[in-house]
Design a protein around this motif. Structure first.
Motif, PDB file in Angstrom:
ATOM      1  N   ILE A   1       1.079  -1.090   0.200  1.00  0.00           N
ATOM      2  CA  ILE A   1      -0.080  -0.197   0.011  1.00  0.00           C
ATOM      3  C   ILE A   1       1.184   1.374   0.154  1.00  0.00           C
ATOM      4  O   ILE A   1       2.146   0.981   0.635  1.00  0.00           O
ATOM      5  CB  ILE A   1      -0.449  -0.624   0.926  1.00  0.00           C
ATOM      6  CG1 ILE A   1      -1.631   0.915   0.994  1.00  0.00           C
ATOM      7  CG2 ILE A   1       0.403  -0.077   2.423  1.00  0.00           C
ATOM      8  CD1 ILE A   1      -3.291   0.892   2.088  1.00  0.00           C
ATOM      9  N   LYS A   2       0.828   2.234  -0.619  1.00  0.00           N
ATOM     10  CA  LYS A   2       0.971   3.562  -0.436  1.00  0.00           C
ATOM     11  C   LYS A   2       0.492   4.114   0.654  1.00  0.00           C
ATOM     12  O   LYS A   2      -0.605   4.191   1.955  1.00  0.00           O
ATOM     13  CB  LYS A   2       0.426   5.002  -1.764  1.00  0.00           C
ATOM     14  CG  LYS A   2       1.047   4.124  -3.033  1.00  0.00           C
ATOM     15  CD  LYS A   2       0.423   4.994  -4.154  1.00  0.00           C
ATOM     16  CE  LYS A   2       0.567   4.834  -5.557  1.00  0.00           C
ATOM     17  NZ  LYS A   2       0.139   5.765  -6.382  1.00  0.00           N
ATOM     18  N   ASP A   3       2.192   4.795   1.472  1.00  0.00           N
ATOM     19  CA  ASP A   3       1.966   5.811   2.400  1.00  0.00           C
ATOM     20  C   ASP A   3       2.357   6.872   2.187  1.00  0.00           C
ATOM     21  O   ASP A   3       3.488   7.239   1.800  1.00  0.00           O
ATOM     22  CB  ASP A   3       3.440   4.903   3.309  1.00  0.00           C
ATOM     23  CG  ASP A   3       3.086   5.416   5.178  1.00  0.00           C
ATOM     24  OD1 ASP A   3       2.082   6.804   5.170  1.00  0.00           O
ATOM     25  OD2 ASP A   3       4.148   5.784   5.744  1.00  0.00           O
TER      26      ASP A   3
ATOM     27  N   TRP B   1       6.084   2.941  -1.037  1.00  0.00           N
ATOM     28  CA  TRP B   1       5.102   1.314  -0.574  1.00  0.00           C
ATOM     29  C   TRP B   1       5.652   1.186   0.640  1.00  0.00           C
ATOM     30  O   TRP B   1       6.518   0.979   0.925  1.00  0.00           O
ATOM     31  CB  TRP B   1       5.575   0.675  -1.461  1.00  0.00           C
ATOM     32  CG  TRP B   1       5.123   1.274  -3.307  1.00  0.00           C
ATOM     33  CD1 TRP B   1       6.328   1.819  -3.868  1.00  0.00           C
ATOM     34  CD2 TRP B   1       4.189   0.700  -3.168  1.00  0.00           C
ATOM     35  NE1 TRP B   1       5.190   1.923  -4.850  1.00  0.00           N
ATOM     36  CE2 TRP B   1       4.141   1.423  -5.341  1.00  0.00           C
ATOM     37  CE3 TRP B   1       3.048   0.436  -2.532  1.00  0.00           C
ATOM     38  CZ2 TRP B   1       3.016   1.803  -5.319  1.00  0.00           C
ATOM     39  CZ3 TRP B   1       1.468   0.456  -3.598  1.00  0.00           C
ATOM     40  CH2 TRP B   1       1.473   1.124  -4.930  1.00  0.00           C
ATOM     41  N   LYS B   2       3.886   0.416   1.409  1.00  0.00           N
ATOM     42  CA  LYS B   2       4.847   0.337   2.408  1.00  0.00           C
ATOM     43  C   LYS B   2       4.228  -1.489   2.113  1.00  0.00           C
ATOM     44  O   LYS B   2       3.100  -1.803   2.024  1.00  0.00           O
ATOM     45  CB  LYS B   2       4.586   0.648   4.083  1.00  0.00           C
ATOM     46  CG  LYS B   2       5.385   1.179   3.945  1.00  0.00           C
ATOM     47  CD  LYS B   2       4.620   1.940   5.219  1.00  0.00           C
ATOM     48  CE  LYS B   2       5.422   2.691   6.070  1.00  0.00           C
ATOM     49  NZ  LYS B   2       5.309   3.639   7.659  1.00  0.00           N
TER      50      LYS B   2
ATOM     51  N   TYR C   1      -2.478   6.227   4.845  1.00  0.00           N
ATOM     52  CA  TYR C   1      -2.793   5.223   3.950  1.00  0.00           C
ATOM     53  C   TYR C   1      -3.616   5.579   2.458  1.00  0.00           C
ATOM     54  O   TYR C   1      -4.428   6.381   2.217  1.00  0.00           O
ATOM     55  CB  TYR C   1      -3.598   3.874   3.974  1.00  0.00           C
ATOM     56  CG  TYR C   1      -2.217   3.438   5.272  1.00  0.00           C
ATOM     57  CD1 TYR C   1      -0.544   3.420   5.147  1.00  0.00           C
ATOM     58  CD2 TYR C   1      -2.513   2.118   6.547  1.00  0.00           C
ATOM     59  CE1 TYR C   1       0.295   2.570   5.612  1.00  0.00           C
ATOM     60  CE2 TYR C   1      -1.135   1.681   6.920  1.00  0.00           C
ATOM     61  CZ  TYR C   1      -0.263   2.147   6.695  1.00  0.00           C
ATOM     62  OH  TYR C   1       0.209   1.532   7.789  1.00  0.00           O
ATOM     63  N   CYS C   2      -3.118   5.807   1.530  1.00  0.00           N
ATOM     64  CA  CYS C   2      -3.543   5.799   0.631  1.00  0.00           C
ATOM     65  C   CYS C   2      -4.259   4.327  -0.207  1.00  0.00           C
ATOM     66  O   CYS C   2      -3.681   3.366  -0.672  1.00  0.00           O
ATOM     67  CB  CYS C   2      -3.110   6.431  -1.294  1.00  0.00           C
ATOM     68  SG  CYS C   2      -1.691   7.999  -0.508  1.00  0.00           S
TER      69      CYS C   2
ATOM     70  N   HIS D   1      -7.708  -0.326   9.300  1.00  0.00           N
ATOM     71  CA  HIS D   1      -7.639   0.781   8.808  1.00  0.00           C
ATOM     72  C   HIS D   1      -8.464   1.294   7.710  1.00  0.00           C
ATOM     73  O   HIS D   1      -9.274   2.033   7.753  1.00  0.00           O
ATOM     74  CB  HIS D   1      -6.460   0.984   7.976  1.00  0.00           C
ATOM     75  CG  HIS D   1      -6.481   2.204   7.025  1.00  0.00           C
ATOM     76  ND1 HIS D   1      -6.020   3.272   7.444  1.00  0.00           N
ATOM     77  CD2 HIS D   1      -6.873   2.606   4.749  1.00  0.00           C
ATOM     78  CE1 HIS D   1      -5.812   4.222   6.250  1.00  0.00           C
ATOM     79  NE2 HIS D   1      -6.351   3.845   4.916  1.00  0.00           N
TER      80      HIS D   1
ATOM     81  N   CYS E   1      -3.841   9.828  -5.587  1.00  0.00           N
ATOM     82  CA  CYS E   1      -4.245   9.523  -4.077  1.00  0.00           C
ATOM     83  C   CYS E   1      -5.218   9.321  -3.683  1.00  0.00           C
ATOM     84  O   CYS E   1      -6.341   8.958  -2.924  1.00  0.00           O
ATOM     85  CB  CYS E   1      -2.871  10.293  -3.341  1.00  0.00           C
ATOM     86  SG  CYS E   1      -1.620   9.754  -3.334  1.00  0.00           S
TER      87      CYS E   1
ATOM     88  N   TYR F   1      -4.423  -3.853   8.136  1.00  0.00           N
ATOM     89  CA  TYR F   1      -5.706  -3.159   6.266  1.00  0.00           C
ATOM     90  C   TYR F   1      -7.338  -3.292   6.682  1.00  0.00           C
ATOM     91  O   TYR F   1      -6.830  -2.232   6.203  1.00  0.00           O
ATOM     92  CB  TYR F   1      -5.451  -3.850   4.696  1.00  0.00           C
ATOM     93  CG  TYR F   1      -5.862  -3.991   3.815  1.00  0.00           C
ATOM     94  CD1 TYR F   1      -5.866  -2.363   2.937  1.00  0.00           C
ATOM     95  CD2 TYR F   1      -7.379  -3.911   4.197  1.00  0.00           C
ATOM     96  CE1 TYR F   1      -6.256  -2.287   2.325  1.00  0.00           C
ATOM     97  CE2 TYR F   1      -7.486  -2.902   2.618  1.00  0.00           C
ATOM     98  CZ  TYR F   1      -7.316  -2.909   1.743  1.00  0.00           C
ATOM     99  OH  TYR F   1      -8.016  -1.724   0.717  1.00  0.00           O
TER     100      TYR F   1
END
Length: 232
Positions: A64-66, A100-101, A151-152, A111, A83, A108
């Motif tokens: 996931i994108k941080d 990236w993470k 997170y995106c 979130h 985003c 998840y």
């Protein structure tokens, strides 16, 4: 027919033939192999092939994108241009950048749960008065909402997580169940082995999760080796 996703091997095994019977009722010309192939597709994203142990092991994570607002450029980070609803997000003239993470599916799920509960709080609602948490897990506006950094969520990629989220997220509440998640981490390998054993019993080895993930792992290893050879 939407196959249910089980977090417990005992529950999966208990209901296997019930769902197989429903499968035949809906798909008259289908076979048990077709049913097993769909089950393999459902659970294989949470597994990987281990060369060291020559077996399947659990890997319940998602990339996931941080995203965050930088004060200056940082090496190894890229600009996040999609985003929110496919458009750049800016704050006082600055665009998000991201790294990236890999996070666990439990993180998840929490979130997503937090996003839904924030939506309820903003609108002075609660899950009890407005249906189940599960009614909102694929709401585009909620899932893709942005509040500054964080997170995106890619909505398209989010679709692949829905079977897990439907099984794991509570109908009401603010916290995911760690004990249930730990059970899933142990159970998913057992579920895969059950599916593979059924496929082997009808000589459908090429459709087993083991065969698929081992082939993918070999291909990835060979590709990396070729890349390193070219670089040297």
């Amino acid at each position: 027919m939407e196959l249910p996703f089980y977090l417990s091997f005992k529950e999966f095994e208990k209901h296997y033939y019930d769902h197989l019977e429903k499968w035949f009722e809906e798909y008259h010309n289908a076979s048990e192999i077709d049913y097993l192939k769909n089950l393999a597709k459902l659970y294989s994203p949470y597994l990987y092939y281990s060369f060291a142990n020559d077996r399947l092991q659990t890997e319940a994570s998602i990339q996931i994108k941080d995203c965050f607002f930088p004060y200056h450029e940082k090496i190894g980070l890229s600009f996040c241009t999609n985003c929110e609803n496919g458009k750049p997000v800016s704050f006082r003239g600055m665009n998000h950048i991201f790294e990236w993470k890999n996070i666990t599916m439990m993180e998840y799920a929490q979130h997503i749960l937090d996003k839904i509960n924030r939506h309820f709080s903003k609108n002075n609602r609660s899950s009890g008065k407005n249906g189940s948490i599960l009614d909102y897990i694929n709401d585009y506006g909620i899932i893709t909402s942005r509040e500054g950094a964080g997170y995106c969520i890619n909505y398209h990629e989010h679709q692949s997580t829905l079977p897990f989220l439907k099984a794991y997220l509570p109908c009401h509440g603010r916290t995911v169940d760690m004990a249930v998640y730990r059970d899933f981490m142990f159970s998913v390998v057992q579920i895969a082995e059950f599916i593979d054993q059924k496929l082997k019993s009808v000589q459908a080895f090429e459709y087993t999760i083991y065969y698929k993930l081992k082939s993918e792992a070999k291909f990835k290893m060979q590709s990396n080796h070729q890349f390193l050879t070219m670089c040297n």
